[in-house]
Design an enzyme around this catalytic site. Structure first.
Site, mmCIF file in Angstrom:
data_model
loop_
_atom_site.group_PDB
_atom_site.id
_atom_site.type_symbol
_atom_site.label_atom_id
_atom_site.label_comp_id
_atom_site.label_asym_id
_atom_site.label_seq_id
_atom_site.Cartn_x
_atom_site.Cartn_y
_atom_site.Cartn_z
ATOM 1 N N HIS A 210 0.920 -1.362 0.045
ATOM 2 C CA HIS A 210 -0.054 -0.002 0.027
ATOM 3 C C HIS A 210 0.860 1.332 0.111
ATOM 4 C CE1 HIS A 210 -3.030 -2.599 2.525
ATOM 5 N NE2 HIS A 210 -3.203 -2.573 1.506
ATOM 6 N N ARG B 94 -1.733 -6.581 -8.350
ATOM 7 C CA ARG B 94 -0.540 -7.480 -8.126
ATOM 8 C C ARG B 94 -0.748 -8.560 -8.960
ATOM 9 N NH1 ARG B 94 -2.965 -7.840 -2.111
ATOM 10 N NH2 ARG B 94 -4.659 -7.358 -3.348
ATOM 11 N N SER C 255 -2.546 -7.613 3.401
ATOM 12 C CA SER C 255 -2.978 -7.442 4.924
ATOM 13 C C SER C 255 -3.037 -8.839 5.504
ATOM 14 C CB SER C 255 -4.153 -6.559 5.055
ATOM 15 O OG SER C 255 -3.741 -5.072 4.327
ATOM 16 N N LYS D 208 -17.774 -7.238 7.560
ATOM 17 C CA LYS D 208 -16.303 -7.565 7.477
ATOM 18 C C LYS D 208 -15.574 -7.046 8.993
ATOM 19 C CE LYS D 208 -12.687 -7.356 4.296
ATOM 20 N NZ LYS D 208 -12.254 -6.695 3.025
HETATM 21 P P1 ADP Z 1 -9.504 -4.011 -0.106
HETATM 22 O O1 ADP Z 1 -10.275 -4.522 1.088
HETATM 23 O O2 ADP Z 1 -10.138 -3.125 -0.960
HETATM 24 O O3 ADP Z 1 -8.952 -5.357 -1.000
HETATM 25 P P2 ADP Z 1 -6.522 -3.473 0.686
HETATM 26 O O4 ADP Z 1 -6.423 -2.610 1.892
HETATM 27 O O5 ADP Z 1 -6.499 -5.300 0.709
HETATM 28 O O6 ADP Z 1 -8.362 -3.250 0.299
HETATM 29 O O7 ADP Z 1 -6.105 -2.737 -0.554
HETATM 30 C C1 ADP Z 1 -6.374 -1.610 -1.042
HETATM 31 C C2 ADP Z 1 -5.544 -1.408 -2.460
HETATM 32 O O8 ADP Z 1 -4.188 -1.575 -2.300
HETATM 33 C C3 ADP Z 1 -6.137 -2.158 -3.512
HETATM 34 O O9 ADP Z 1 -5.876 -1.771 -4.638
HETATM 35 C C4 ADP Z 1 -4.963 -3.457 -3.705
HETATM 36 O O10 ADP Z 1 -4.939 -3.891 -4.795
HETATM 37 C C5 ADP Z 1 -3.772 -2.410 -3.131
HETATM 38 N N1 ADP Z 1 -2.826 -3.311 -2.455
HETATM 39 C C6 ADP Z 1 -2.700 -4.336 -1.651
HETATM 40 N N2 ADP Z 1 -1.643 -5.134 -1.357
HETATM 41 C C7 ADP Z 1 -0.670 -4.573 -2.376
HETATM 42 C C8 ADP Z 1 0.486 -4.838 -2.939
HETATM 43 N N3 ADP Z 1 1.143 -5.547 -2.141
HETATM 44 N N4 ADP Z 1 1.032 -4.127 -3.936
HETATM 45 C C9 ADP Z 1 0.181 -3.114 -4.456
HETATM 46 N N5 ADP Z 1 -0.969 -2.817 -4.400
HETATM 47 C C10 ADP Z 1 -1.440 -3.558 -3.346
#
Ligand code: ADP
Length: 153
Positions: A18, A91, A129, A42
């Site tokens: 992120h 990703r 995450s 959630k």
């Molecule tokens: P969500 O619950 O919408 O999936 P996340 O917090 O998991 O939310 O992710 C928010 C954004 O960050 C999404 O666009 C996700 O694709 C991106 N993201 C998460 N992990 C990575 C990573 N390792 N590299 C690039 N983008 C990421």
């Protein structure tokens, strides 16, 4: 017109993936609002307050980056804050398929919005995450996967 992007997500918790997407997007937009989605169905690992605190800590030195929270439809939140872009990270091809339908639906709901995707750096592809949460649940050290200097304690 100011270029305002929202970066929506759960950030439960914030990872290096992120962090990297936001930092690379800073030169592209006048303002970036990291919008922590509150989803009543959630159950999150970290409270909304903690998730916001981690984001505020890491982006404290980035004046164009703000942190907020929202409930409901992402496009309604975009209208409320005057955002014309949604920033998302990609990703894998699975991410692409998932993101494509959301972006296309959002465009139908709010034609003025553009979703902008940044590809993850190869070294961050495996980070998400839920991996961090699993490590924490089992008493491991997730520091390689979360932003440098961030303490989740
Ligand atoms: P969500 O619950 O919408 O999936 P996340 O917090 O998991 O939310 O992710 C928010 C954004 O960050 C999404 O666009 C996700 O694709 C991106 N993201 C998460 N992990 C990575 C990573 N390792 N590299 C690039 N983008 C990421």
């Amino acid at each position: 017109m100011q270029k305002i992007a929202i970066f929506p997500g759960s950030f439960d918790p914030l990872t290096r993936g992120h962090e990297n997407i936001v930092k690379r997007a800073v030169p592209l937009f006048d303002r970036i609002i990291i919008a922590v989605g509150q989803n009543s169905e959630k159950k999150s690992y970290f409270s909304i307050e903690k998730r916001i605190f981690f984001l505020e800590t890491i982006f404290a030195d980035y004046p164009s980056v703000e942190i907020d929270k929202y409930t409901g439809l992402t496009v309604e939140y975009c209208k409320k804050v005057g955002a014309n872009y949604i920033l998302r990270g990609l990703r894998t091809s699975a991410d692409f398929e998932f993101e494509r339908s959301i972006a296309q639906v959002n465009k139908k709901l709010y034609p003025e919005i553009e979703t902008v995707f940044l590809l993850t750096l190869p070294e961050y592809t495996a980070i998400n995450s839920s991996v961090v949460r699993d490590i924490l649940r089992h008493g491991g050290d997730p520091s390689l996967f979360i932003p440098e200097g961030l303490s989740l304690g």
